[in-house]
Design a protein around this motif. Structure first.
Motif, PDB file in Angstrom:
ATOM      1  N   TYR A  67      -6.844  -1.147  -4.410  1.00  0.00           N
ATOM      2  CA  TYR A  67      -6.322  -2.012  -4.661  1.00  0.00           C
ATOM      3  C   TYR A  67      -6.050  -2.652  -2.904  1.00  0.00           C
ATOM      4  CZ  TYR A  67      -2.401  -4.395  -2.501  1.00  0.00           C
ATOM      5  OH  TYR A  67      -1.148  -5.012  -2.064  1.00  0.00           O
ATOM      6  N   VAL A 115      -6.113   3.766  -4.459  1.00  0.00           N
ATOM      7  CA  VAL A 115      -5.047   2.762  -4.003  1.00  0.00           C
ATOM      8  C   VAL A 115      -5.924   2.142  -2.473  1.00  0.00           C
ATOM      9  CG1 VAL A 115      -3.084   2.351  -2.288  1.00  0.00           C
ATOM     10  CG2 VAL A 115      -2.293   3.428  -4.052  1.00  0.00           C
ATOM     11  N   THR A 164       0.607  -1.230  -0.039  1.00  0.00           N
ATOM     12  CA  THR A 164       0.310   0.056   0.080  1.00  0.00           C
ATOM     13  C   THR A 164       0.593   1.109  -0.121  1.00  0.00           C
ATOM     14  OG1 THR A 164      -1.635  -1.498   1.057  1.00  0.00           O
ATOM     15  CG2 THR A 164      -2.234   1.410   1.294  1.00  0.00           C
TER      16      THR A 164
END
Length: 176
Positions: free
Chosen positions: A128, A124, A24
């Motif tokens: 993600y 993100v 991350t």
């Protein structure tokens, strides 16, 4: 009353969460060394609050929030440079197929670097980390509307760079 977790539990937590936090951080910063520094800083801050942790299942979410907030602090510093020298992304994209495979990873990372820090964090966390709008808003300390508008703006900015094969037009609307 629940007991505070031990240092041994923190050590186990660090070993279990380092890789995910590092990925991350790398997606947020685009630099390996800075990502390592960010994770270490976030884990040090997490350790400072470790005695107040009552639910080890929520510790990863707390550490991720600390990581994102720390990155945001870094982005606010005048000395922070979120622009990194890269080659022309659009030229590289024209040379490749638009299939979302491992070869597109460098293109995606280069494209993420073109986003403003808040937009990068939203992308993100949403795509993600697979957080929903409410979870992303909580992690970033903003409203759900801000998350939605930042997601839309970021995807609109990424789409010309990455193409519809990587970011389909329906992706932004369906991932709420």
């Amino acid at each position: 009353m629940a007991r505070s977790p031990s240092d041994a539990e923190f050590t186990a937590f660090v070993h279990g969460s380092w890789a995910g936090l590092y990925r991350t951080a790398y997606l947020l910063l685009g630099d390996r060394e800075l990502a390592e520094d960010l994770v270490q800083t976030a884990l040090a801050k997490t350790y400072g609050s470790w005695g107040r942790v009552r639910d080890l299942d929520r510790a990863h979410g707390y550490a991720r929030t600390v990581l994102v907030n720390t990155a945001t602090e870094w982005f606010r510093k005048k000395s922070w440079r979120n622009e990194l020298a890269t080659e022309d992304v659009s030229a590289r994209i024209r040379e490749t197929t638009h299939e979302p495979d491992a070869t597109t990873r460098p293109l995606v990372l280069d494209a993420l670097r073109t986003l403003a820090p808040r937009q990068r964090a939203v992308i993100v966390l949403r795509f993600y980390e697979d957080l929903d709008v409410a979870q992303t808003a909580t992690a970033l300390g903003c409203s759900e509307g801000t998350v939605k508008s930042q997601t839309s703006d970021a995807l609109a900015r990424l789409r010309p760079l990455l193409g519809d094969a990587v970011i389909p037009l329906s992706q932004g609307a369906s991932h709420d």
